[in-house]
Design a protein around this motif. Structure first.
Motif, PDB file in Angstrom:
ATOM      1  N   LEU A 168       0.812  -1.213   0.000  1.00  0.00           N
ATOM      2  CA  LEU A 168       0.000   0.000   0.000  1.00  0.00           C
ATOM      3  C   LEU A 168       0.847   1.266   0.000  1.00  0.00           C
ATOM      4  CD1 LEU A 168      -2.899   1.082   0.043  1.00  0.00           C
ATOM      5  CD2 LEU A 168      -2.787   1.018   2.537  1.00  0.00           C
ATOM      6  N   VAL A 169       2.030   1.211   0.581  1.00  0.00           N
ATOM      7  CA  VAL A 169       2.923   2.372   0.631  1.00  0.00           C
ATOM      8  C   VAL A 169       3.228   2.892  -0.768  1.00  0.00           C
ATOM      9  CG1 VAL A 169       5.218   3.153   1.326  1.00  0.00           C
ATOM     10  CG2 VAL A 169       3.936   1.618   2.799  1.00  0.00           C
ATOM     11  N   TYR A 170       3.337   1.999  -1.732  1.00  0.00           N
ATOM     12  CA  TYR A 170       3.652   2.394  -3.101  1.00  0.00           C
ATOM     13  C   TYR A 170       2.432   2.922  -3.862  1.00  0.00           C
ATOM     14  CZ  TYR A 170       7.938  -0.125  -2.141  1.00  0.00           C
ATOM     15  OH  TYR A 170       9.116  -0.535  -1.585  1.00  0.00           O
ATOM     16  N   ILE A 171       1.238   2.612  -3.366  1.00  0.00           N
ATOM     17  CA  ILE A 171       0.007   2.994  -4.055  1.00  0.00           C
ATOM     18  C   ILE A 171      -0.592   4.276  -3.470  1.00  0.00           C
ATOM     19  CG2 ILE A 171      -2.346   2.241  -4.620  1.00  0.00           C
ATOM     20  CD1 ILE A 171      -1.233  -0.654  -4.381  1.00  0.00           C
ATOM     21  N   ASN A 172      -0.697   4.314  -2.127  1.00  0.00           N
ATOM     22  CA  ASN A 172      -1.347   5.442  -1.464  1.00  0.00           C
ATOM     23  C   ASN A 172      -0.701   5.635  -0.090  1.00  0.00           C
ATOM     24  OD1 ASN A 172      -3.102   7.143  -0.037  1.00  0.00           O
ATOM     25  ND2 ASN A 172      -4.900   6.405  -1.156  1.00  0.00           N
ATOM     26  N   GLN A 173       0.237   6.542  -0.004  1.00  0.00           N
ATOM     27  CA  GLN A 173       0.994   6.738   1.236  1.00  0.00           C
ATOM     28  C   GLN A 173       0.126   7.258   2.379  1.00  0.00           C
ATOM     29  OE1 GLN A 173       4.518   9.049   0.477  1.00  0.00           O
ATOM     30  NE2 GLN A 173       5.527   7.379  -0.592  1.00  0.00           N
ATOM     31  N   ALA A 174      -0.824   8.117   2.084  1.00  0.00           N
ATOM     32  CA  ALA A 174      -1.691   8.659   3.131  1.00  0.00           C
ATOM     33  C   ALA A 174      -2.535   7.550   3.759  1.00  0.00           C
ATOM     34  CB  ALA A 174      -2.584   9.756   2.566  1.00  0.00           C
ATOM     35  N   GLN A 175      -3.094   6.700   2.921  1.00  0.00           N
ATOM     36  CA  GLN A 175      -3.888   5.582   3.422  1.00  0.00           C
ATOM     37  C   GLN A 175      -3.001   4.603   4.195  1.00  0.00           C
ATOM     38  OE1 GLN A 175      -5.772   3.027   0.487  1.00  0.00           O
ATOM     39  NE2 GLN A 175      -7.660   3.021   1.675  1.00  0.00           N
ATOM     40  N   ALA A 176      -1.800   4.394   3.733  1.00  0.00           N
ATOM     41  CA  ALA A 176      -0.862   3.504   4.417  1.00  0.00           C
ATOM     42  C   ALA A 176      -0.550   4.014   5.818  1.00  0.00           C
ATOM     43  CB  ALA A 176       0.421   3.360   3.606  1.00  0.00           C
ATOM     44  N   ARG A 177      -0.404   5.327   5.963  1.00  0.00           N
ATOM     45  CA  ARG A 177      -0.139   5.912   7.290  1.00  0.00           C
ATOM     46  C   ARG A 177      -1.323   5.705   8.231  1.00  0.00           C
ATOM     47  NH1 ARG A 177       2.513   9.871   4.182  1.00  0.00           N
ATOM     48  NH2 ARG A 177       0.632  11.157   4.089  1.00  0.00           N
ATOM     49  N   GLU A 178      -2.533   5.874   7.714  1.00  0.00           N
ATOM     50  CA  GLU A 178      -3.730   5.671   8.535  1.00  0.00           C
ATOM     51  C   GLU A 178      -3.848   4.221   8.997  1.00  0.00           C
ATOM     52  OE1 GLU A 178      -5.976   7.995   9.671  1.00  0.00           O
ATOM     53  OE2 GLU A 178      -4.470   9.370   8.868  1.00  0.00           O
ATOM     54  N   VAL A 179      -3.596   3.294   8.085  1.00  0.00           N
ATOM     55  CA  VAL A 179      -3.645   1.874   8.439  1.00  0.00           C
ATOM     56  C   VAL A 179      -2.567   1.562   9.475  1.00  0.00           C
ATOM     57  CG1 VAL A 179      -3.294  -0.478   7.583  1.00  0.00           C
ATOM     58  CG2 VAL A 179      -4.685   1.114   6.284  1.00  0.00           C
ATOM     59  N   ARG A 180      -1.380   2.114   9.307  1.00  0.00           N
ATOM     60  CA  ARG A 180      -0.273   1.868  10.234  1.00  0.00           C
ATOM     61  C   ARG A 180      -0.657   2.288  11.645  1.00  0.00           C
ATOM     62  NH1 ARG A 180       2.667  -1.559  11.649  1.00  0.00           N
ATOM     63  NH2 ARG A 180       2.807  -1.989   9.452  1.00  0.00           N
ATOM     64  N   LYS A 181      -1.354   3.407  11.789  1.00  0.00           N
ATOM     65  CA  LYS A 181      -1.796   3.872  13.114  1.00  0.00           C
ATOM     66  C   LYS A 181      -2.698   2.831  13.768  1.00  0.00           C
ATOM     67  CE  LYS A 181      -1.805   8.773  11.921  1.00  0.00           C
ATOM     68  NZ  LYS A 181      -2.679   9.939  11.683  1.00  0.00           N
ATOM     69  N   ILE A 182      -3.637   2.313  12.994  1.00  0.00           N
ATOM     70  CA  ILE A 182      -4.566   1.315  13.531  1.00  0.00           C
ATOM     71  C   ILE A 182      -3.842   0.012  13.855  1.00  0.00           C
ATOM     72  CG2 ILE A 182      -6.595  -0.103  12.978  1.00  0.00           C
ATOM     73  CD1 ILE A 182      -7.588   2.364  11.355  1.00  0.00           C
ATOM     74  N   LEU A 183      -2.937  -0.406  12.990  1.00  0.00           N
ATOM     75  CA  LEU A 183      -2.176  -1.637  13.250  1.00  0.00           C
ATOM     76  C   LEU A 183      -1.319  -1.498  14.503  1.00  0.00           C
ATOM     77  CD1 LEU A 183      -0.990  -2.711   9.672  1.00  0.00           C
ATOM     78  CD2 LEU A 183      -2.990  -3.487  10.951  1.00  0.00           C
ATOM     79  N   ASP A 184      -0.762  -0.319  14.717  1.00  0.00           N
ATOM     80  CA  ASP A 184       0.049  -0.094  15.919  1.00  0.00           C
ATOM     81  C   ASP A 184      -0.800  -0.167  17.184  1.00  0.00           C
ATOM     82  OD1 ASP A 184       2.323   0.157  14.383  1.00  0.00           O
ATOM     83  OD2 ASP A 184       2.370   2.350  14.459  1.00  0.00           O
ATOM     84  N   VAL A 185      -2.005   0.382  17.135  1.00  0.00           N
ATOM     85  CA  VAL A 185      -2.922   0.298  18.283  1.00  0.00           C
ATOM     86  C   VAL A 185      -3.293  -1.154  18.529  1.00  0.00           C
ATOM     87  CG1 VAL A 185      -5.255   0.867  19.088  1.00  0.00           C
ATOM     88  CG2 VAL A 185      -3.833   2.634  18.054  1.00  0.00           C
TER      89      VAL A 185
END
Length: 74
Positions: free
Chosen positions: A36-53
């Motif tokens: 996802l980082v290569y496709i949509n970085q903003a969405q990847a950051r949002e997902v990363r926040k949720i995965l970290d939680v």
């Protein structure tokens, strides 16, 4: 991107999203954390926040599942 949107919108775990979309947990995780980082970085950051939680809370969910298992008397 659909899996990522589902995780963001519903606040689900990777396992829940994988089950919903009929893919393995490994595939879902790789899609949202690496591809996802290569496709949509903003969405990847949002997902990363949720995965970290989710990662920070997983020991709590595991403890609750164990408690429930043993309270039912196996």
């Amino acid at each position: 991107m659909a899996i990522a949107a589902y995780i963001i919108d519903e606040g689900t775990t990777v396992r829940q999203a994988a089950k919903k979309f009929g893919v393995s947990k490994s595939t879902a995780h790789k899609d949202v954390s690496e591809r996802l980082v290569y496709i949509n970085q903003a969405q990847a950051r949002e997902v990363r926040k949720i995965l970290d939680v989710n990662k920070a809370e997983r020991h709590i969910r595991g403890g609750l599942a164990t408690k429930e298992k043993y309270s039912k008397g196996m």
